[in-house]
Scaffold this motif. Structure first.
Motif, mmCIF file in Angstrom:
data_model
loop_
_atom_site.group_PDB
_atom_site.id
_atom_site.type_symbol
_atom_site.label_atom_id
_atom_site.label_comp_id
_atom_site.label_asym_id
_atom_site.label_seq_id
_atom_site.Cartn_x
_atom_site.Cartn_y
_atom_site.Cartn_z
ATOM 1 N N ASP A 13 3.398 12.580 -2.180
ATOM 2 C CA ASP A 13 2.713 11.962 -1.243
ATOM 3 C C ASP A 13 1.375 11.434 -1.645
ATOM 4 O O ASP A 13 0.589 11.750 -2.602
ATOM 5 C CB ASP A 13 2.270 12.965 -0.036
ATOM 6 N N SER A 14 0.926 10.206 -1.326
ATOM 7 C CA SER A 14 -0.281 9.443 -1.910
ATOM 8 C C SER A 14 -1.363 10.107 -1.493
ATOM 9 O O SER A 14 -2.494 9.792 -2.142
ATOM 10 C CB SER A 14 -0.105 7.854 -1.282
ATOM 11 N N PHE A 21 -5.705 6.798 -7.384
ATOM 12 C CA PHE A 21 -6.414 5.690 -6.858
ATOM 13 C C PHE A 21 -7.195 4.987 -7.724
ATOM 14 O O PHE A 21 -7.581 3.761 -7.549
ATOM 15 C CB PHE A 21 -7.161 5.920 -5.556
ATOM 16 N N ALA A 152 6.763 6.978 -6.324
ATOM 17 C CA ALA A 152 5.493 7.532 -6.272
ATOM 18 C C ALA A 152 4.521 6.861 -7.076
ATOM 19 O O ALA A 152 3.482 6.321 -6.427
ATOM 20 C CB ALA A 152 5.315 8.988 -6.336
ATOM 21 N N THR A 155 4.216 3.214 -5.671
ATOM 22 C CA THR A 155 3.538 3.142 -4.563
ATOM 23 C C THR A 155 1.968 3.105 -4.753
ATOM 24 O O THR A 155 1.392 2.383 -4.273
ATOM 25 C CB THR A 155 3.980 4.264 -3.545
ATOM 26 N N SER A 156 1.653 4.080 -5.731
ATOM 27 C CA SER A 156 0.077 4.163 -5.921
ATOM 28 C C SER A 156 -0.198 3.001 -6.539
ATOM 29 O O SER A 156 -1.479 2.447 -6.246
ATOM 30 C CB SER A 156 -0.258 5.542 -6.685
ATOM 31 N N GLN A 159 -0.627 0.294 -3.988
ATOM 32 C CA GLN A 159 -1.628 0.531 -3.141
ATOM 33 C C GLN A 159 -3.207 -0.176 -3.901
ATOM 34 O O GLN A 159 -4.012 -0.739 -3.283
ATOM 35 C CB GLN A 159 -1.813 1.732 -2.756
#
Length: 222
Positions: A13-14, A21, A152, A155-156, A159
């Motif tokens: 999960d982010s 980040f 994952a 996705t990061s 973002q």
């Protein structure tokens, strides 16, 4: 539902506080140079990153561990093959956090062994290996673990690109949808690689990651 499914979702999960980040893993250099300036440009970079860095470094290391590779040796090989200092340090920073979180939330003898190797200086503690240790201890099959880890990471990074370029939120989702095929291709490629392929990453990606260290202004640590 498989017993490991919810645990795997938590692990990738982010919101998991590994510090992802704070890292661009090199794409910010392309943003600064004006090469990556929109959704299409970032998509090209992301596709190359998946087919190179995620395939020949992180993904292959995870597969080799699942197949019985010795933790200390794989850890040393990752330290040697991650040539850009910032990327190597990013792997260790996120790996350290993952080892710490895993010890509290998903403890196991294998994870305890890896933490002991790191604590005694016999290993450094890289993110993909920390993930692999936790995932295998949870009973996650190799292909599911690889797919979850790769996506994952994608996705990061997406973002972070939404903030840095910037991209719209919908554009970020379009990028992620297009990345499905790249992740699937990476899974197929990883299955056919040998241990000698570990670290065989495109020099262009590595050079951009090295240049980031001396970039005049930046949002990310790598």
């Amino acid at each position: 539902m498989s017993g490991y499914q919810l645990a795997l979702q938590q692990l990738v999960d982010s919101a998991l506080p590994t510090g992802a980040f704070a890292h661009s893993l090199g794409f910010e250099t392309y943003v600064d140079a004006g090469v990556v300036a929109d959704e299409a440009g970032f998509g090209v970079w992301l596709s190359a990153f998946i087919s190179q860095s995620l395939t020949y470094s992180d993904g292959l290391a995870i597969r080799l561990f699942y197949e019985g590779g010795e933790l200390g040796e794989l850890d040393s090989l990752l330290s040697a093959s991650l040539l850009p200092r910032q990327v190597r340090e990013a792997s260790l920073k996120m790996g350290s956090r993952l080892l710490e979180i895993g010890a509290e939330v998903f403890p196991s003898p294998a994870l305890g062994l890896y933490r002991d190797l790191v604590a005694t200086g016999r290993a450094s503690g890289h993110q993909p290996l920390a993930f692999a240790v936790v995932a295998r201890s949870l009973g996650v099959p190799l292909q599911e673990a690889l797919a979850a880890y790769l996506f994952a990471t994608v996705t990061s990074l997406t973002q972070n690109a939404v903030r840095a370029i910037p991209l719209g939120q919908n554009a970020g989702q379009r990028v992620l949808r297009k990345a499905h095929d790249d992740v699937a291709a990476a899974l197929d490629a990883i299955a056919d690689l040998t241990p000698d392929d570990l670290g065989a990453v495109s020099p262009g990606l590595e050079i951009s990651q090295m240049r980031h260290e001396r970039q005049r202004a930046r949002m990310f640590m790598s």
